[in-house]
Scaffold this active site. Structure first.
Site, PDB file in Angstrom:
ATOM      1  N   ASP A 170       7.921 -21.829  49.367  1.00 48.20           N
ATOM      2  CA  ASP A 170       7.705 -20.451  48.936  1.00 48.20           C
ATOM      3  C   ASP A 170       8.130 -20.264  47.488  1.00 48.20           C
ATOM      4  O   ASP A 170       7.548 -19.476  46.759  1.00 48.20           O
ATOM      5  CB  ASP A 170       8.487 -19.488  49.831  1.00 48.20           C
ATOM      6  CG  ASP A 170       9.986 -19.782  49.830  1.00 48.20           C
ATOM      7  OD1 ASP A 170      10.350 -20.970  49.778  1.00 48.20           O
ATOM      8  OD2 ASP A 170      10.790 -18.838  49.901  1.00 48.20           O
TER       9      ASP A 170
ATOM     10  N   ARG B  88      15.594 -20.942  44.061  1.00 52.32           N
ATOM     11  CA  ARG B  88      16.805 -20.415  44.687  1.00 52.32           C
ATOM     12  C   ARG B  88      17.189 -21.236  45.923  1.00 52.32           C
ATOM     13  O   ARG B  88      16.612 -22.293  46.198  1.00 52.32           O
ATOM     14  CB  ARG B  88      16.610 -18.942  45.052  1.00 52.32           C
ATOM     15  CG  ARG B  88      15.577 -18.671  46.122  1.00 52.32           C
ATOM     16  CD  ARG B  88      15.285 -17.186  46.221  1.00 52.32           C
ATOM     17  NE  ARG B  88      14.338 -16.874  47.285  1.00 52.32           N
ATOM     18  CZ  ARG B  88      13.590 -15.779  47.309  1.00 52.32           C
ATOM     19  NH1 ARG B  88      13.651 -14.915  46.314  1.00 52.32           N
ATOM     20  NH2 ARG B  88      12.759 -15.553  48.310  1.00 52.32           N
ATOM     21  N   ASP B  89      18.142 -20.747  46.689  1.00 55.67           N
ATOM     22  CA  ASP B  89      18.626 -21.466  47.870  1.00 55.67           C
ATOM     23  C   ASP B  89      17.691 -21.203  49.054  1.00 55.67           C
ATOM     24  O   ASP B  89      18.060 -20.637  50.066  1.00 55.67           O
ATOM     25  CB  ASP B  89      20.061 -21.040  48.199  1.00 55.67           C
ATOM     26  CG  ASP B  89      20.194 -19.537  48.441  1.00 55.67           C
ATOM     27  OD1 ASP B  89      19.257 -18.779  48.099  1.00 55.67           O
ATOM     28  OD2 ASP B  89      21.237 -19.121  48.979  1.00 55.67           O
ATOM     29  N   GLU B  90      16.451 -21.684  48.902  1.00 57.98           N
ATOM     30  CA  GLU B  90      15.449 -21.501  49.956  1.00 57.98           C
ATOM     31  C   GLU B  90      14.489 -22.686  49.909  1.00 57.98           C
ATOM     32  O   GLU B  90      14.682 -23.671  50.596  1.00 57.98           O
ATOM     33  CB  GLU B  90      14.726 -20.161  49.773  1.00 57.98           C
ATOM     34  CG  GLU B  90      13.876 -19.778  50.959  1.00 57.98           C
ATOM     35  CD  GLU B  90      13.450 -18.314  50.904  1.00 57.98           C
ATOM     36  OE1 GLU B  90      12.704 -17.916  51.803  1.00 57.98           O
ATOM     37  OE2 GLU B  90      13.856 -17.598  49.966  1.00 57.98           O
TER      38      GLU B  90
ATOM     39  N   ASP C 169       2.959 -17.852  53.758  1.00 58.20           N
ATOM     40  CA  ASP C 169       2.521 -18.020  52.374  1.00 58.20           C
ATOM     41  C   ASP C 169       1.318 -18.957  52.281  1.00 58.20           C
ATOM     42  O   ASP C 169       0.333 -18.660  51.604  1.00 58.20           O
ATOM     43  CB  ASP C 169       3.668 -18.566  51.527  1.00 58.20           C
ATOM     44  CG  ASP C 169       4.870 -17.633  51.475  1.00 58.20           C
ATOM     45  OD1 ASP C 169       5.304 -17.184  52.548  1.00 58.20           O
ATOM     46  OD2 ASP C 169       5.380 -17.368  50.375  1.00 58.20           O
TER      47      ASP C 169
ATOM     48  N   TRP D  24       2.171 -15.561  60.294  1.00 54.74           N
ATOM     49  CA  TRP D  24       2.936 -16.733  59.872  1.00 54.74           C
ATOM     50  C   TRP D  24       2.585 -17.900  60.811  1.00 54.74           C
ATOM     51  O   TRP D  24       2.129 -18.946  60.361  1.00 54.74           O
ATOM     52  CB  TRP D  24       4.433 -16.416  59.867  1.00 54.74           C
ATOM     53  CG  TRP D  24       4.894 -15.829  58.568  1.00 54.74           C
ATOM     54  CD1 TRP D  24       5.684 -16.429  57.633  1.00 54.74           C
ATOM     55  CD2 TRP D  24       4.585 -14.532  58.034  1.00 54.74           C
ATOM     56  NE1 TRP D  24       5.881 -15.600  56.551  1.00 54.74           N
ATOM     57  CE2 TRP D  24       5.217 -14.425  56.784  1.00 54.74           C
ATOM     58  CE3 TRP D  24       3.838 -13.442  58.490  1.00 54.74           C
ATOM     59  CZ2 TRP D  24       5.118 -13.278  55.982  1.00 54.74           C
ATOM     60  CZ3 TRP D  24       3.737 -12.307  57.701  1.00 54.74           C
ATOM     61  CH2 TRP D  24       4.376 -12.237  56.461  1.00 54.74           C
TER      62      TRP D  24
ATOM     63  N   GLU E 177       7.192 -12.891  43.259  1.00 54.29           N
ATOM     64  CA  GLU E 177       7.269 -12.573  44.678  1.00 54.29           C
ATOM     65  C   GLU E 177       6.993 -11.092  44.916  1.00 54.29           C
ATOM     66  O   GLU E 177       6.356 -10.713  45.893  1.00 54.29           O
ATOM     67  CB  GLU E 177       8.657 -12.938  45.206  1.00 54.29           C
ATOM     68  CG  GLU E 177       8.858 -12.694  46.682  1.00 54.29           C
ATOM     69  CD  GLU E 177      10.247 -13.092  47.149  1.00 54.29           C
ATOM     70  OE1 GLU E 177      10.432 -13.299  48.361  1.00 54.29           O
ATOM     71  OE2 GLU E 177      11.149 -13.211  46.287  1.00 54.29           O
TER      72      GLU E 177
ATOM     73  N   HIS F  55       6.396 -17.445  43.010  1.00 57.59           N
ATOM     74  CA  HIS F  55       5.983 -17.323  44.403  1.00 57.59           C
ATOM     75  C   HIS F  55       4.455 -17.286  44.407  1.00 57.59           C
ATOM     76  O   HIS F  55       3.870 -16.386  43.826  1.00 57.59           O
ATOM     77  CB  HIS F  55       6.525 -16.019  44.990  1.00 57.59           C
ATOM     78  CG  HIS F  55       7.467 -16.195  46.119  1.00 57.59           C
ATOM     79  ND1 HIS F  55       8.753 -16.659  45.963  1.00 57.59           N
ATOM     80  CD2 HIS F  55       7.322 -15.979  47.456  1.00 57.59           C
ATOM     81  CE1 HIS F  55       9.361 -16.690  47.147  1.00 57.59           C
ATOM     82  NE2 HIS F  55       8.499 -16.298  48.063  1.00 57.59           N
TER      83      HIS F  55
END
Length: 902
Positions: free
Chosen positions: A475, A479-481, A488, A539, A749, A772
């Site tokens: 995505d 960052r922490d993802e 997506d 999703w 995003e 994003h």
């Protein structure tokens, strides 16, 4: 293939011919050029035909496959126009064996091509028993906090002349392998991220040229996805606590004998310069701790610890056939400056995923820290709040005064700006460069127009895809993802397949989706799964939408065979909880990050989330119905057809009132309902008009991830092309072009990630990704509608075998062009307006055809190559349509049309 081998084979003549005009080129095996390490027992072959003449098709082919001077398959003359994904039908393939193949064809003019230049493929290990290596893990006392990267090494000798050598490797964690100090391959972050408990990839490398008499295999390991920190809770060890290595080197000598070097307890281990490495946080390298020469045979490792054997299952090992992550574009500093806070910053001009390569000369103990960020704040200072817990830093400690080139090994960052701390001396542009890293998929599509901001839009779409297609479709990269969110990719996949050849990339990801499905069929929110929720509508539907899109784009029926069980299981998991065809207990994130006004601004109408869940359920049923038809499973086709009708009726009953309107007066509701055919035919125009009213009421769209990209398609379909272009060209917030006016080089995003005054959105500032790709799904409208390049709507038209060229000029655009490299070759559509004349250029690959819509109902007003179109023997006029077009059919070739517009 030895060039002398096929050269001495007497040609097998298909028919008498004195002239060969068609050229066979660009051979692919399983969609790859000369792959090494395939574990597919029936590989498929693809080739491109080239001929400047028009209307050329293939009528027959002949394939030869050989290994070790012996034919494995000679197809003979096969009467077929198939040139894409032609299945091997020869002798059973052998493990770790090099095969060569070539092809020639006959075309519809009777000409026979020359044999193609040879392609090759090397098989990997076709049986788990082929693995003789042992899993090994370091026995060092572990620093459980910093987890420095272990070094492992093994010395060995070769005493004969080598014919070939192939290194097979994988790990728990990430690895980099070296032979005699030279890096093995150019892939990064191997073995890649899969559902490790069920599927672990191995890589195969031809290392023939790296071997010598005395040799050392040296390997660096890191935690990577296997045991590193993942997700938002700062947890690690998701797949296991200990990293490990598996290596098998297969050597064949010219005298026919073989030798094998494997990972086993005789290997040695230690640590070195990489004292910390995490994907989110970055890497710390202390050059003072490096063990000089450890990659070479002469190094004394007698003080190193031995490794220990571990027991991991080799049955879960699978070959890698998606493209590896490689270093890509390199960016030089666009600007170097100090912020108001006094921070030293380099701006590389492009938001990307990758790392910094730095040249530096200082003294022992000097510590340089590089911090990474996507944007500056309103005051012009370095902004990292949106990274959340991710430190995104690389730190280097120098050893001596020698000039060195430094970069990390097992991490990457999403950034445009870099803050430099502790750098000895002046920060000069020649000492820094940003290196983009992403999966090395072939670029396939391009789009340009007369509108500079729309051209920038296309660039942002591509860079959003590049930054997030790093082994899995993430995505965001910063960052922490950085997770493989299913929602997506299902929205973006029609755009993704145009820009890059994502065939193998997404096929690999789908295998992990299936692996991580619950036994009851539910699909996690992201793949690979870390323990997320399941079956969020739109999703989970990636389970059906992505494989169907790949099939339509690439003509790959095998992907449907492979995923059919997964697709069925997902749909069944929904059907089991419906009543009377209605999925009213479904859970969804809704139209994620739709336009969200700030306090005091006008609120938007809400959307009943069950409208979304039911529409997506029906769409997956439709895909299942079509898939069952393609796979010739008539009972399933009937079953899903009936379920679809039931689901549509349930939608009508639950969500359409007595006036024929949806119960939710929102743009999202109408967009999704119209996109998925949930409105009764006699009410479609009314629904489209209502959608237009809702857009006009606000003056812009108010939609999010799910409902925005369908909007211009829907508006165009129902006769509101002017509004579609108005939305496309809008520069104010919210719009696709607004971020560009604010300096964005990728997609945001959130529509209002940066507000017009330069401040950040306030609803959730810690979740504010500036890379994003989901909103970049508008690219599909640019390619298929603005430029007009598409697959024909025939039910059996797939893979651009039958092309549709139907552009829709509009707005302020004066010209547009889309070019796409398909498995057949390049297909192109471009148009240009010049007063009352419109010029169209169409390119159709050999072995395909195209249906073209020319915007005039009077053929006499249309010329091709300066001649009236209705006099051409190479153009078949099919008739008029929609009171707008003359519809023609053409074969391969390049065509120049001029249309006099009334």
């Amino acid at each position: 293939m030895k060039k002398t081998f096929f050269a001495i084979i007497l040609p097998i003549i298909l028919i008498e011919s004195i002239c060969s005009q068609t050229i066979v080129k660009e051979l692919l095996t399983e969609n790859l050029i000369d792959p090494v390490g395939l574990d597919i027992s029936i590989p498929r072959f693809t080739w491109i035909l080239q001929n400047e003449k028009r209307g050329i098709t293939q009528t027959a082919y002949e394939i030869e496959v050989e290994s070790n001077d012996t034919f494995a398959w000679r197809s003979g003359r096969v009467l077929s126009d198939s040139s894409v994904l032609v299945a091997y039908k020869g002798l059973p393939l052998k493990s770790n064996t090099l095969y060569f193949w070539r092809v020639r064809v006959q075309d519809n003019r009777g000409y026979i091509s020359d044999w193609s230049l040879p392609g090759s493929f090397r098989t990997g290990f076709l049986q788990p028993s082929d693995w003789k290596a042992q899993w090994i893990t370091p026995t060092l006392e572990e620093d459980t906090v910093n987890r420095p990267s272990p070094y492992l090494r093994k010395t060995f000798q070769t005493k004969k002349e080598i014919r070939s050598a192939v290194l097979y490797a994988t790990s728990h964690g990430m690895y980099e392998a070296y032979l005699n100090g030279r890096r093995v391959g150019d892939a990064h972050y191997t073995p890649g991220w899969t559902s490790y408990h069920k599927r672990l990839q191995y890589q195969a490398y031809d290392v023939t040229g790296l071997l010598q008499q005395n040799n050392t295999i040296a390997v660096m390991l890191a935690s990577g996805w296997y045991r590193g920190t993942l997700g938002w809770s700062n947890k690690n060890n998701h797949y296991g606590r200990h990293i490990a290595l598996l290596i098998q080197l297969e050597i064949e000598y010219t005298d026919g004998t073989r030798e094998r070097v494997i990972s086993d307890p005789s290997w040695r281990s230690s640590t070195g310069k990489i004292i910390y490495s995490e994907i989110y946080n970055g890497e710390k390298i202390d050059l003072r701790l490096e063990k000089e020469g450890w990659m070479f045979p002469e190094y004394d490792d007698s003080q190193w610890a031995y490794v220990k054997k571990t027991n991991f299952d080799t049955a879960k090992l699978v070959a890698t056939y998606n493209e590896p992550v490689r270093q890509q574009e390199i960016f030089k500093p666009a600007a170097i400056f100090n912020t108001p806070k006094g921070e030293q910053i380099i701006d590389f001009g492009q938001n990307l995923a990758g790392w910094i390569r730095m040249k530096v000369k200082g003294k022992s103990g000097d510590m340089i820290t590089l911090s990474h960020a996507e944007v500056l704040d309103k005051e012009g200072n370095f902004h990292t709040a949106n990274l959340r817990a991710a430190k995104a830093q690389c730190t280097y400690i120098l050893k001596d005064t020698n000039k060195v080139i430094l970069h990390p090994h097992f991490t990457w960052h999403g950034f445009r700006y870099v803050k430099i701390e502790g750098y000895p001396g002046e920060i000069k542009p020649e000492n820094f460069e940003a290196v983009a890293l992403y999966s090395d998929m072939e670029p396939t599509g391009s789009f340009t127009s007369s509108h500079p901001l729309i051209n920038r839009l296309q660039s942002n779409i591509k860079w959003g895809q590049k930054g997030n297609f790093l082994d899995i479709p993430t995505d965001c990269p910063q960052r922490d993802e950085r997770l493989g969110w299913t929602g997506d990719i299902q929205v973006f996949v029609p755009t993704a397949v145009f820009n890059m050849r994502v065939h193998n990339f997404l096929t690999k990801w789908l295998r992990d989706l299936e692996a991580d499905q619950l036994i009851t069929g539910e699909v996690p929110n992201y793949i690979p799964d870390l323990g997320s929720n399941v079956n969020r509508a739109a999703w989970g539907d990636a389970a059906t939408i992505v494989p169907w899109t790949l099939y339509k784009t690439y003509g790959d029926k095998r992907i449907l065979h492979q995923q059919y069980g997964s697709m069925k299981a997902y749909v069944k998991s929904i059907t089991n909880v419906t009543h009377d065809g209605l999925w009213d207990k479904g859970v969804t994130f809704g139209d994620w990050l739709a336009y969200s006004p700030e306090e005091g601004e006008r609120k938007t109408p809400g959307t009943n989330k069950n409208i979304i869940t039911q529409a997506y359920y029906a769409n997956s049923l439709r895909i299942m119905m079509n898939t069952a038809k393609v796979l010739n499973i008539p009972d399933d086709e009937i079953y899903y057809t009936n379920l679809l009708e039931q689901a549509k009726k349930a939608f009508h009953t639950a969500f359409i009132n007595e006036k024929g309107d949806l119960i939710s007066p929102s743009q999202t509701a109408y967009s999704i309902a119209l996109e998925f055919g949930m409105i009764p035919y006699h009410l479609e125009k009314q629904a489209a008009a209502r959608l237009v009213e809702l857009i006009d009421d606000f003056g812009h769209f108010t939609t999010g991830f799910l409902a925005t990209s369908p909007l211009p398609h829907i508006l165009l379909k129902y006769g509101y092309g002017d509004l579609a272009y108005k939305l496309l060209e809008r520069e104010e917030y919210p719009s696709w072009l607004y971020p560009i006016t604010m300096g964005a080089t990728t997609f945001w995003e959130r529509w209002n990630a940066i507000k017009p005054d330069g401040s950040f959105q306030t609803q959730k500032p810690q979740s504010n990704s500036f890379n994003h790709y989901a909103h970049g799904a508008v690219g599909d409208f640019l390619y298929r509608k603005v430029a007009g390049l598409d697959i024909a709507p025939d039910k059996d038209a797939v893979g651009y075998k039958h092309n549709l060229i139907k552009p829709f000029p509009g707005g302020s655009l004066k010209h547009a062009r889309a070019i796409l490299k398909t498995y057949y070759g390049t297909v192109g559509s471009s148009w240009k307006l010049d007063g009352k004349q419109m010029e169209m250029t169409v390119e159709v690959p050999v072995n395909t055809r195209a249906t073209v819509y020319l915007p005039s109902t009077t053929p006499e007003n249309i010329t091709e190559g300066g001649k009236p179109v209705n006099t051409s023997t190479e153009i078949n006029i099919l008739g008029q349509e929609e009171d707008k077009y003359t519809v023609i059919q053409i074969g391969s070739g390049k065509y120049q049309f001029k249309i006099q517009r009334l």
